[in-house]
Motif scaffolding. Structure first.
Motif, mmCIF file in Angstrom:
data_model
loop_
_atom_site.group_PDB
_atom_site.id
_atom_site.type_symbol
_atom_site.label_atom_id
_atom_site.label_comp_id
_atom_site.label_asym_id
_atom_site.label_seq_id
_atom_site.Cartn_x
_atom_site.Cartn_y
_atom_site.Cartn_z
ATOM 1 N N ALA A 223 39.693 30.129 44.991
ATOM 2 C CA ALA A 223 39.054 29.999 46.302
ATOM 3 C C ALA A 223 38.992 28.543 46.759
ATOM 4 C CB ALA A 223 37.645 30.591 46.254
ATOM 5 N N GLY A 224 39.440 27.628 45.898
ATOM 6 C CA GLY A 224 39.441 26.213 46.245
ATOM 7 C C GLY A 224 38.047 25.596 46.258
ATOM 8 N N LEU A 225 37.161 26.122 45.432
ATOM 9 C CA LEU A 225 35.783 25.636 45.395
ATOM 10 C C LEU A 225 35.497 24.844 44.126
ATOM 11 C CD1 LEU A 225 33.910 28.876 46.540
ATOM 12 C CD2 LEU A 225 34.213 26.783 47.880
ATOM 13 N N THR A 226 34.654 23.854 44.248
ATOM 14 C CA THR A 226 34.101 23.178 43.089
ATOM 15 C C THR A 226 32.901 24.001 42.612
ATOM 16 O OG1 THR A 226 32.551 21.901 44.429
ATOM 17 C CG2 THR A 226 34.734 20.903 44.020
ATOM 18 N N GLN A 227 32.385 23.646 41.447
ATOM 19 C CA GLN A 227 31.163 24.315 40.993
ATOM 20 C C GLN A 227 30.038 24.083 42.002
ATOM 21 O OE1 GLN A 227 30.191 23.088 36.996
ATOM 22 N NE2 GLN A 227 31.667 24.498 36.087
ATOM 23 N N GLU A 228 29.965 22.890 42.527
ATOM 24 C CA GLU A 228 28.940 22.560 43.530
ATOM 25 C C GLU A 228 29.127 23.408 44.784
ATOM 26 O OE1 GLU A 228 25.545 20.802 44.766
ATOM 27 O OE2 GLU A 228 26.482 20.207 42.904
ATOM 28 N N GLY A 229 30.372 23.564 45.216
ATOM 29 C CA GLY A 229 30.660 24.374 46.403
ATOM 30 C C GLY A 229 30.301 25.830 46.204
ATOM 31 N N GLY B 91 23.948 30.120 46.863
ATOM 32 C CA GLY B 91 22.523 29.838 46.898
ATOM 33 C C GLY B 91 21.939 29.608 45.512
ATOM 34 N N LEU B 92 22.770 29.068 44.630
ATOM 35 C CA LEU B 92 22.352 28.820 43.252
ATOM 36 C C LEU B 92 22.498 27.336 42.925
ATOM 37 C CD1 LEU B 92 24.198 31.849 41.604
ATOM 38 C CD2 LEU B 92 21.733 31.646 42.011
ATOM 39 N N ASP B 93 22.001 26.958 41.782
ATOM 40 C CA ASP B 93 22.127 25.598 41.284
ATOM 41 C C ASP B 93 23.481 25.427 40.594
ATOM 42 O OD1 ASP B 93 21.579 23.669 38.754
ATOM 43 O OD2 ASP B 93 20.254 23.139 40.425
ATOM 44 N N ARG B 94 24.077 24.232 40.685
ATOM 45 C CA ARG B 94 25.356 23.992 40.031
ATOM 46 C C ARG B 94 25.275 24.247 38.538
ATOM 47 N NH1 ARG B 94 27.667 21.095 36.659
ATOM 48 N NH2 ARG B 94 25.892 19.697 36.441
ATOM 49 N N LYS B 95 24.136 23.944 37.922
ATOM 50 C CA LYS B 95 23.976 24.185 36.488
ATOM 51 C C LYS B 95 24.093 25.670 36.157
ATOM 52 C CE LYS B 95 21.152 20.159 35.465
ATOM 53 N NZ LYS B 95 19.853 19.680 34.980
ATOM 54 N N THR B 96 23.638 26.518 37.055
ATOM 55 C CA THR B 96 23.752 27.957 36.840
ATOM 56 C C THR B 96 25.218 28.375 36.810
ATOM 57 O OG1 THR B 96 21.614 28.348 37.898
ATOM 58 C CG2 THR B 96 23.116 30.237 37.758
ATOM 59 N N ILE B 97 26.004 27.823 37.719
ATOM 60 C CA ILE B 97 27.444 28.119 37.752
ATOM 61 C C ILE B 97 28.099 27.604 36.480
ATOM 62 C CG2 ILE B 97 29.624 27.747 38.986
ATOM 63 C CD1 ILE B 97 27.497 29.489 40.500
ATOM 64 N N ASN B 98 27.763 26.383 36.082
ATOM 65 C CA ASN B 98 28.337 25.796 34.878
ATOM 66 C C ASN B 98 27.987 26.630 33.645
ATOM 67 O OD1 ASN B 98 27.896 23.700 32.428
ATOM 68 N ND2 ASN B 98 29.665 23.143 33.695
ATOM 69 N N ARG B 99 26.754 27.038 33.532
ATOM 70 C CA ARG B 99 26.337 27.843 32.376
ATOM 71 C C ARG B 99 27.071 29.183 32.333
ATOM 72 N NH1 ARG B 99 20.371 26.283 33.781
ATOM 73 N NH2 ARG B 99 20.176 24.360 32.588
ATOM 74 N N ALA B 100 27.283 29.782 33.500
ATOM 75 C CA ALA B 100 28.018 31.048 33.544
ATOM 76 C C ALA B 100 29.467 30.832 33.123
ATOM 77 C CB ALA B 100 27.947 31.652 34.944
ATOM 78 N N ARG C 235 22.218 36.127 34.753
ATOM 79 C CA ARG C 235 21.433 37.239 35.280
ATOM 80 C C ARG C 235 22.320 38.078 36.197
ATOM 81 N NH1 ARG C 235 16.204 34.982 38.031
ATOM 82 N NH2 ARG C 235 16.320 37.133 38.733
ATOM 83 N N LEU C 236 22.029 39.367 36.250
ATOM 84 C CA LEU C 236 22.782 40.259 37.131
ATOM 85 C C LEU C 236 22.695 39.780 38.574
ATOM 86 C CD1 LEU C 236 24.453 42.760 37.720
ATOM 87 C CD2 LEU C 236 22.327 44.080 37.718
ATOM 88 N N ASP C 237 21.515 39.356 39.010
ATOM 89 C CA ASP C 237 21.362 38.859 40.378
ATOM 90 C C ASP C 237 22.303 37.686 40.645
ATOM 91 O OD1 ASP C 237 19.364 40.728 40.624
ATOM 92 O OD2 ASP C 237 17.726 39.282 40.606
ATOM 93 N N HIS C 238 22.424 36.795 39.673
ATOM 94 C CA HIS C 238 23.303 35.638 39.843
ATOM 95 C C HIS C 238 24.765 36.069 39.910
ATOM 96 C CE1 HIS C 238 20.069 32.786 37.989
ATOM 97 N NE2 HIS C 238 19.725 33.259 39.173
#
Length: 78
Positions: A28-34, A40-49, A57-60
């Motif tokens: 999708a051409g996105l960074t973790q921050e993007g 609507g999440l924190d970059r750390k959440t994306i990194n951890r996933a 979490r299922l919601d995430h």
């Protein structure tokens, strides 16, 4: 209540999910921050996933799939 320790296949599948999230994000051409902003999440959440250091979490996962415009099933398929 989950078994302790978890069976070996659990972290392996969690890692596969993280790999699919990373691949979809990059496609999708996105960074973790993007992706974090779009979901609507924190970059750390994306990194951890993506790194599979924590169970997402299922919601995430739902928010991530929506932000990537992919079905959740594509991210969690076995």
């Amino acid at each position: 209540m989950p078994t302790d320790p978890l069976p070996d296949w659990v972290p392996l599948r969690r890692r596969a999910i993280g790999d699919r999230i990373r691949a979809a994000r990059q496609a999708a051409g996105l960074t973790q921050e993007g992706l974090a902003h779009a979901a609507g999440l924190d970059r750390k959440t994306i990194n951890r996933a993506e790194q599979a250091t924590h169970s997402p979490r299922l919601d995430h996962l739902l928010l991530i799939a929506d932000a990537l415009q992919v079905p959740l099933a594509d991210l969690v398929q076995t």
